[in-house]
Design a protein around this motif. Structure first.
Motif, PDB file in Angstrom:
ATOM      1  N   SER A 228       0.903  -1.242  -0.025  1.00 25.03           N
ATOM      2  CA  SER A 228      -0.110   0.210   0.089  1.00 25.03           C
ATOM      3  C   SER A 228       0.743   1.203  -0.089  1.00 25.03           C
ATOM      4  O   SER A 228       0.501   2.397  -0.574  1.00 25.03           O
ATOM      5  CB  SER A 228      -0.814  -0.006   1.172  1.00 25.03           C
ATOM      6  OG  SER A 228      -0.298  -0.242   2.536  1.00 25.03           O
ATOM      7  N   SER A 231       1.804   2.074  -3.427  1.00 27.95           N
ATOM      8  CA  SER A 231       0.908   2.858  -4.169  1.00 27.95           C
ATOM      9  C   SER A 231       0.612   4.063  -3.843  1.00 27.95           C
ATOM     10  O   SER A 231       0.447   5.035  -4.571  1.00 27.95           O
ATOM     11  CB  SER A 231      -0.460   1.872  -4.079  1.00 27.95           C
ATOM     12  OG  SER A 231      -0.441   0.516  -4.430  1.00 27.95           O
ATOM     13  N   THR A 280      -6.216   2.270  -2.297  1.00 25.46           N
ATOM     14  CA  THR A 280      -5.110   2.078  -1.598  1.00 25.46           C
ATOM     15  C   THR A 280      -5.607   2.360  -0.198  1.00 25.46           C
ATOM     16  O   THR A 280      -5.222   1.745   0.767  1.00 25.46           O
ATOM     17  CB  THR A 280      -3.781   2.833  -1.674  1.00 25.46           C
ATOM     18  OG1 THR A 280      -3.305   2.764  -3.036  1.00 25.46           O
ATOM     19  CG2 THR A 280      -2.618   2.619  -0.756  1.00 25.46           C
ATOM     20  N   SER A 283      -6.665  -0.186   2.582  1.00 22.89           N
ATOM     21  CA  SER A 283      -6.403  -1.725   2.094  1.00 22.89           C
ATOM     22  C   SER A 283      -5.344  -2.117   3.110  1.00 22.89           C
ATOM     23  O   SER A 283      -5.088  -3.446   2.842  1.00 22.89           O
ATOM     24  CB  SER A 283      -5.677  -1.589   0.695  1.00 22.89           C
ATOM     25  OG  SER A 283      -4.744  -0.783   0.429  1.00 22.89           O
ATOM     26  N   GLN A 290       0.848   7.329   1.838  1.00 27.38           N
ATOM     27  CA  GLN A 290      -0.739   7.299   1.694  1.00 27.38           C
ATOM     28  C   GLN A 290      -1.335   8.622   2.185  1.00 27.38           C
ATOM     29  O   GLN A 290      -2.373   9.274   1.555  1.00 27.38           O
ATOM     30  CB  GLN A 290      -1.305   6.170   2.467  1.00 27.38           C
ATOM     31  CG  GLN A 290      -0.839   4.689   1.640  1.00 27.38           C
ATOM     32  CD  GLN A 290      -1.546   3.829   2.652  1.00 27.38           C
ATOM     33  OE1 GLN A 290      -2.531   3.234   2.660  1.00 27.38           O
ATOM     34  NE2 GLN A 290      -0.613   2.973   3.351  1.00 27.38           N
TER      35      GLN A 290
END
Length: 420
Positions: A228, A231, A280, A283, A290
């Motif tokens: 994650s 991403s 993302t 998750s 993030q």
């Protein structure tokens, strides 16, 4: 584009690729890195007068290979070593080899090699920025907020430690790869930041660095698609880079985010970044990339600066402060605090950084302080901070922007108390 600028871009593009080829063949990172630096110096001297070769990468590979042979040569083993190296020369033009797939890309392998566990986290970052990102030692020192001579010693020690560890040129196995991932992500983040807002020089940004950071982030995402934070980083880079064309005006002057023409933002790139954020968040464990991607998404989604959801941005910065505390996060949180609760509240947050030695090597603290002082109506103090920040930065566009802000305040009438 000038010839000199073109040469600089080619050297930055091919240096990590040539280093990857040499390390894959010979397995001696320190010697290979020195050889690549020799080839870059030779190119910088010869190409401006003799012209850029038809195949710059092959030229650099040949010169670096010869430099490596010279370094190894001795009277007793000269012929044997030269013959061994000659046997390793490519039988075909490297440009005919085609595009590397993600898990075989030499640059990505080199990225993980530089993040070897034998090195400290700071050494991993410094070495990767030098070998993979192509940053100069002074640029890396600026990114780390340390003096340049400190960074020189750090990189030299890191190269020696890589040699002593006997590291092989291959992707580490999955368990070890996961351990190195945090450093890899931070390296890509720093490379992008140096490209997006250069620490020195005549231009605000360097497209070669931002493009390389995004390219490597894509490769890393393909290698570990379920991570994650990978991403999140890719989303952050895309959402930030989408605004690049609006960051300067026709003469190269900086345009602050609040004043940018949002119709110039790349909507396709924003859509890709937003989709990554949506997939993302939630998750897995929430990490700093993030959270920063979510903040960037709120900026990019706002139709106008006035419609930006600053309360939500401040809430995200408060979470980020808990997840990944640091002076840069505090600096950004101060701006969000000012947008929600007023400039005095933002200045109070900034005050917590005044004794932080990590801020002594950057102009950012004074630049943000100047902005908030101006919003608070403290014109004389704001002008002083703008001028001080302009003296501290080596970036010409930032110097110009900060000096112009200070000059504009000089012509204003003394501010009255905002409470009046």
């Amino acid at each position: 584009m000038s010839t000199q600028r073109r040469i600089e871009e080619l050297l930055r593009e091919y240096a990590p690729q040539v280093l990857g080829v040499l390390v894959r063949r010979h397995g001696q990172f320190d010697a290979c890195e020195d050889a690549v630096q020799e080839s870059l110096v030779a190119a910088a001297r010869q190409w401006p007068t003799e012209g850029i070769p038809d195949n710059p990468r092959s030229w650099l590979l040949t010169v670096a290979g010869r430099s490596l042979v010279d370094a190894w040569r001795s009277e007793s083993a000269r012929r044997r070593r030269e013959e061994a190296v000659a046997a390793l020369e490519p039988a075909v033009d490297p440009e005919d080899l085609g595009q590397w797939v993600a898990d075989q890309d030499d640059t990505l392998v080199l990225l993980f090699l530089c993040c070897h566990p034998a090195l400290s986290a700071s050494s991993q970052l410094a070495l990767t920025l030098r070998a993979v990102g192509g940053l100069t030692t002074s640029e890396i020192a600026a990114a780390f907020l340390v003096p340049e001579d400190t960074m020189v010693r750090r990189i030299s020690r890191a190269k020696q430690q890589i040699k002593n560890a006997g590291a092989s040129f291959e992707l580490p196995p999955p368990p070890e790869r996961a351990e190195r991932l945090d450093v890899v992500l931070q390296v890509l983040y720093l490379i992008f930041n140096e490209g997006y807002t250069t620490s020195s020089g005549p231009t605000l940004r360097r497209a070669d660095l931002t493009a390389e950071a995004i390219r490597l982030a894509y490769l890393l995402h393909r290698l570990v698609p379920d991570e994650s934070e990978v991403s999140g980083l890719l989303a952050l880079l895309l959402l930030t880079d989408a605004r690049r064309t609006a960051r300067t005006d026709a003469d190269g002057s900086i345009v602050p985010l609040a004043e940018q023409r949002r119709e110039l933002w790349d909507t396709a790139v924003i859509a890709e970044g937003l989709a990554l954020v949506a997939r993302t968040l939630g998750s897995g464990p929430v990490g700093p990339y993030q959270l920063q991607a979510a903040i960037a998404a709120l900026h990019d989604e706002a139709p106008t600066a006035e419609e930006t959801d600053w309360p939500q941005i401040l809430a995200l910065y408060e979470v980020l402060t808990q997840v990944a505390p640091g002076p840069v996060v505090t600096l950004s949180r101060a701006v969000a605090e000012a947008m929600v609760h007023g400039p005095k509240a933002g200045l109070a947050v900034l005050g917590t950084l005044d004794q932080d030695e990590r801020m002594a090597h950057t102009h950012r603290l004074e630049a943000v302080r100047a902005h908030l002082l101006e919003r608070a109506g403290e014109t004389a103090a704001a002008r002083e901070s703008y001028l001080w920040a302009a003296k501290m930065t080596a970036s010409v566009p930032e110097q110009r922007y900060l000096a112009l802000r200070a000059a504009r305040l000089l012509h204003l009438e003394p501010a009255t108390d905002p409470a009046d």
